[in-house]
Design an enzyme around this catalytic site. Structure first.
Site, PDB file in Angstrom:
ATOM      1  N   LYS A  96      35.775  28.754  26.861  1.00 54.95           N
ATOM      2  CA  LYS A  96      36.227  29.840  27.745  1.00 54.95           C
ATOM      3  C   LYS A  96      37.696  29.577  27.993  1.00 54.95           C
ATOM      4  O   LYS A  96      38.062  28.588  28.635  1.00 54.95           O
ATOM      5  CB  LYS A  96      35.440  29.825  29.052  1.00 54.95           C
ATOM      6  CG  LYS A  96      35.990  30.756  30.121  1.00 54.95           C
ATOM      7  CD  LYS A  96      34.938  30.969  31.192  1.00 54.95           C
ATOM      8  CE  LYS A  96      35.461  30.957  32.612  1.00 54.95           C
ATOM      9  NZ  LYS A  96      36.463  31.930  32.966  1.00 54.95           N
ATOM     10  N   ALA A 120      34.744  36.807  36.923  1.00 57.34           N
ATOM     11  CA  ALA A 120      35.549  36.534  38.122  1.00 57.34           C
ATOM     12  C   ALA A 120      35.599  37.690  39.109  1.00 57.34           C
ATOM     13  O   ALA A 120      35.640  38.860  38.735  1.00 57.34           O
ATOM     14  CB  ALA A 120      36.977  36.128  37.763  1.00 57.34           C
ATOM     15  N   GLY A 121      35.605  37.297  40.375  1.00 52.32           N
ATOM     16  CA  GLY A 121      35.794  38.253  41.464  1.00 52.32           C
ATOM     17  C   GLY A 121      34.516  38.828  42.039  1.00 52.32           C
ATOM     18  O   GLY A 121      34.544  39.539  43.036  1.00 52.32           O
TER      19      GLY A 121
END
Ligand SMILES: CC(=O)[C@@H](O)[C@H](O)COP(=O)(O)O
Length: 256
Positions: free
Chosen positions: A94, A182-183
């Site tokens: 990643k 993400a988030g």
């Protein structure tokens, strides 16, 4: 989801940082049903007692997706990826190249460059990117076979900041595995990503920092599954005007 020739049944990928304890991490991973966990080589370095941590992850029997979290340059990211390949014996990486510290926004120029270098070396790159269409195309040109656009800045829990951009990405690249990374803060955010037609969701903070990470892992798993089911069910279009859902033909008859 088929990614780099590997079939994944679970569409939830989980991060392994910030859990209150290794035991809670292990239990949360099990509760999530995730088959892939991402591990930061830099944060869990050998000096930080990394061997024990890596052993714990191995014992979970899940596939490890090492990440280059904390890298700010192409050189750092490439070096970290090479180390990760040795430590975990996997070509998966990643790829994170951070360009700005307040938002942890990817440096998309460095990201494309690093992706090109690593793909040429046989890595199977999972790039953490923005929701920019042009950058997405460049990453595919660089050899990536999966894209991981952000929903919102890492650790913010804001959910999907720009559904329009994520929808555009999905429409432009219908055959590329797309993972919102993400988030995500709530199960409803994860479900929204899946309803947009995304193939999977990668999240960490929302589970690790929940009051009860194990319960939240279970909730996220269900949300991802529900969102995917809804997408496959071809949801109705939203409309501005009311449309009665019960037919009104003739007069109702109540008793005699
Ligand atoms: C663990 C990891 O890889 C994170 O950098 C990832 O991007 C998840 O972000 P959240 O913590 O916001 O879910």
């Amino acid at each position: 989801m088929l990614v780099y020739g590997t079939e994944l049944r679970s569409r939830l990928l989980l991060g392994t940082a910030q859990y209150p304890s290794p035991a809670v991490l292990a239990e949360a991973v099990r509760a999530s049903g995730a088959e892939v966990v991402t591990v930061s080589l830099r944060r869990e370095g050998v000096a930080g007692g990394g061997q024990g941590f890596w052993q714990l992850v191995r014992d979970l029997g899940v596939r490890v997706l090492p990440n280059t979290a904390g890298c700010h340059t192409v050189k750092e990211a490439v070096t970290t990826a090479r180390m990760a390949r040795e430590v975990f014996s996997t070509p998966w990486i990643k790829l994170e190249v951070i360009g700005e510290d307040d938002t942890l926004q990817p440096d998309v120029f460095g990201l494309v460059e690093a992706a090109r270098i690593l793909s040429a070396e046989g890595f199977q790159v999972f790039p953490y990117t923005t929701d920019d269409l042009v950058v997405a195309g460049r990453l595919l040109d660089a050899g990536c076979q999966v894209l991981m656009p952000w929903g919102a800045p890492i650790g913010s829990g804001r959910g999907i900041n720009n559904p329009y951009a994520l929808r555009s990405l999905r429409a432009h690249f219908p055959n590329v595995p797309l993972v919102v990374d993400a988030g995500i803060g709530l199960p409803s955010h994860a479900a929204q990503a899946m309803e947009l037609g995304y193939d999977a969701v990668l999240l960490n903070t929302a589970v690790a920092r929940a009051g009860d990470p194990v319960r939240m892992a279970r909730a996220m798993a269900r949300a991802v599954e529900a969102g995917r089911l809804a997408f496959e069910a071809d949801p109705m279009e939203a409309r501005d005007m009311a449309a009665p859902s019960s037919p009104v033909i003739g007069m109702p008859v109540f008793g005699a």
